[in-house]
Design an enzyme around this catalytic site. Structure first.
Site, PDB file in Angstrom:
ATOM      1  N   GLU A   1      43.607  43.004   3.984  1.00  0.00           N
ATOM      2  CA  GLU A   1      44.648  43.771   4.707  1.00  0.00           C
ATOM      3  C   GLU A   1      45.336  44.682   3.699  1.00  0.00           C
ATOM      4  O   GLU A   1      46.031  44.186   2.805  1.00  0.00           O
ATOM      5  CB  GLU A   1      45.627  42.768   5.314  1.00  0.00           C
ATOM      6  CG  GLU A   1      46.769  43.331   6.122  1.00  0.00           C
ATOM      7  CD  GLU A   1      46.379  43.674   7.554  1.00  0.00           C
ATOM      8  OE1 GLU A   1      46.243  44.890   7.814  1.00  0.00           O
ATOM      9  OE2 GLU A   1      46.214  42.758   8.383  1.00  0.00           O
TER      10      GLU A   1
ATOM     11  N   GLU B   1      42.284  51.850  12.053  1.00  0.00           N
ATOM     12  CA  GLU B   1      42.496  51.419  10.663  1.00  0.00           C
ATOM     13  C   GLU B   1      41.289  51.896   9.872  1.00  0.00           C
ATOM     14  O   GLU B   1      40.222  51.278   9.869  1.00  0.00           O
ATOM     15  CB  GLU B   1      42.685  49.896  10.634  1.00  0.00           C
ATOM     16  CG  GLU B   1      43.895  49.469  11.469  1.00  0.00           C
ATOM     17  CD  GLU B   1      44.127  47.955  11.515  1.00  0.00           C
ATOM     18  OE1 GLU B   1      43.389  47.197  10.853  1.00  0.00           O
ATOM     19  OE2 GLU B   1      45.063  47.548  12.228  1.00  0.00           O
TER      20      GLU B   1
ATOM     21  N   HIS C   1      40.973  45.382   7.205  1.00  0.00           N
ATOM     22  CA  HIS C   1      42.097  45.884   8.003  1.00  0.00           C
ATOM     23  C   HIS C   1      43.066  46.722   7.180  1.00  0.00           C
ATOM     24  O   HIS C   1      43.126  46.608   5.963  1.00  0.00           O
ATOM     25  CB  HIS C   1      42.870  44.704   8.605  1.00  0.00           C
ATOM     26  CG  HIS C   1      42.187  44.065   9.769  1.00  0.00           C
ATOM     27  ND1 HIS C   1      42.524  44.332  11.065  1.00  0.00           N
ATOM     28  CD2 HIS C   1      41.163  43.175   9.817  1.00  0.00           C
ATOM     29  CE1 HIS C   1      41.745  43.624  11.877  1.00  0.00           C
ATOM     30  NE2 HIS C   1      40.909  42.911  11.149  1.00  0.00           N
TER      31      HIS C   1
END
Lengths: 298, 298
Positions: free
Chosen positions: A166, A17, A106
């Protein structure tokens, strides 16, 4: 009110990631950490070996290795199990950590935009969510405080407070400028908020905000051999956080039979078709839309 | 004119590109192969172990292991190097293969749509491209017949004729219904074309069609330690096959300096930010737009 000064910025908890890994590099290179002189900021790549190989993990998912009993179990000696013990030493120990806030960076392959994921509803987190959503209206606020205790074994559990940034959709091992910029914007807002919070200058927060609350996970049907019998319907693909009504088609078998949403509530799916969850044949998580009032928490 | 009867459909050459793997499963389950009784169709998963682990490959990229000298080099005993020798036995040997056509099914994380990739400009391929583009106007026809010989070491090189169906964007280890349907449509058109070709019924082909021709590869700049100094500009992201003019910004360094396209021609980039090429720091390939007339080849 307790001051939040020691803040750990973490990237590379999953080695493929790339936004978090590169955001730390970029901020280091351009001396961005100096923008928050009031904070003791550290930056860490959590799983450097997974980053080097550009894989999520070497043996097991690092971000599921922080249950207290696992950290204390000396028979767990897999690569990421050992790495978790090292990180618990470095940032914890869990329950007695000097780190007041950990921000874990993330990416997802799902179309979740810039999503702030929170494990608790307390004044600090509610204020953060209100602040971020106010400055960045495209942000999505997601609460998973109702996850069962045994699933709260994320890296951020080691610190006193933790949030996950995220951002998606971004394929694994790919770095997209727009995704990096979304992560950068959200992370900067979080740090700005921490400074305001410490200075007790939260008067200008909005009265409330929209968020999503985790409800359940949906898996694809499989046969006796564990082979998938269906896929996520194209009606849902890339439509994370769009409403799904009871009876709506959500999956389709390979011979064309539709599978409908059997819940009795309007669901807002997320992590639709997330690559990392392919082994468990996860189709998506479901959530409900909620509205939170800051006054209820301050 | 030479009949094309023995046709090999291949998926899973890269184990994390799910559309081909599931297309073969779906067609098997729903007896779709019977749609072309005139053809001797076989279906094969090329790298089952990589599929099981949902990775591109175990040790080396299988789809770069089919150079004649490598197939004949008995000292090359890596996993995919051995697998290539097995596949060359099964479908080849290269140069003397009984398989008249191999269709290799791939996915890309780049936004290339449904792309028909061809390694030769001969009557059979030109007719196929014209037919597919006519039935499926959203298809992209891409010729890489000008690749240097040493780079023509793809699995399809083993058969007499070979085409690659490349569909994206789809993250690795993800199955999206829409991507699967694009692959299914293109593959069915190719098989329909083969039947028409054998029956010499090509009279209805269009006079010509638009295609793209490979020109060169662009890599991201790196420092002495091999670390990236820049990323692909967000102006290009997801804009595969959109024109880039000389002087247009195509990359940006992490401290914000733009990098421009220095070619002297209008380029049409593809494989923009493709995940599989991250190790080589590939940014994209470039191509030029061409128009081909069927009459020049028949």
């Amino acid at each position: 009110m307790h001051n939040i000064t020691r803040v750990a910025l973490v990237g590379g908890t999953h080695g493929n990631e790339l936004s978090g890994i590169y955001l730390l590099k970029k901020w280091d290179k351009t001396s961005q950490f100096a923008r928050w002189p009031q904070l003791e900021l550290t930056q860490t790549i959590a799983n450097p070996r997974a980053c080097e190989h550009s894989v999520r993990y070497m043996e097991t998912d690092l971000n599921r290795e922080f249950a207290l009993e696992d950290l204390q179990n000396y028979r767990l000696v897999g690569y990421e199990q050992l790495l978790a013990k090292k990180l618990n030493q470095q940032f914890g120990p869990r329950g007695r950590s000097p780190v007041e806030l950990m921000i874990d960076l993330h990416n997802t392959t799902s179309n979740m935009g810039a999503c702030l994921m929170l494990l608790r509803k307390d004044a600090f987190n509610i204020g953060m969510a209100a602040y971020v959503k106010d400055r960045m209206p495209e942000a999505v606020i997601y609460f998973q405080d109702n996850l069962p205790k045994e699933r709260k074994r994320f890296l951020i559990s080691v610190a006193q407070q933790g949030v996950t940034v995220e951002v998606g959709p971004q394929p694994n091992s790919v770095l997209q400028q727009e995704t990096l910029e979304l992560m950068e914007t959200m992370t900067a807002h979080i740090l700005d908020y921490v400074v305001l919070y410490n200075d007790d200058k939260l008067a200008s927060l909005p009265a409330g905000f929209e968020a999503f609350q985790y409800t359940e996970d949906l898996v694809l049907p499989t046969d006796e051999q564990g082979q998938r019998l269906a896929m996520v319907s194209k009606r849902l693909d890339r439509r994370d956080f769009h409403p799904v009504e009871p009876g709506d088609v959500i999956m389709e078998t390979f011979d064309g039979v539709p599978i409908c949403w059997e819940g009795d509530y309007t669901a807002y799916p997320l992590f639709i078709n997330e690559a990392a969850y392919h082994r468990s044949h996860s189709a998506m998580s479901m959530s409900q839309r909620i509205v939170l009032r800051c006054a209820d928490y301050f």
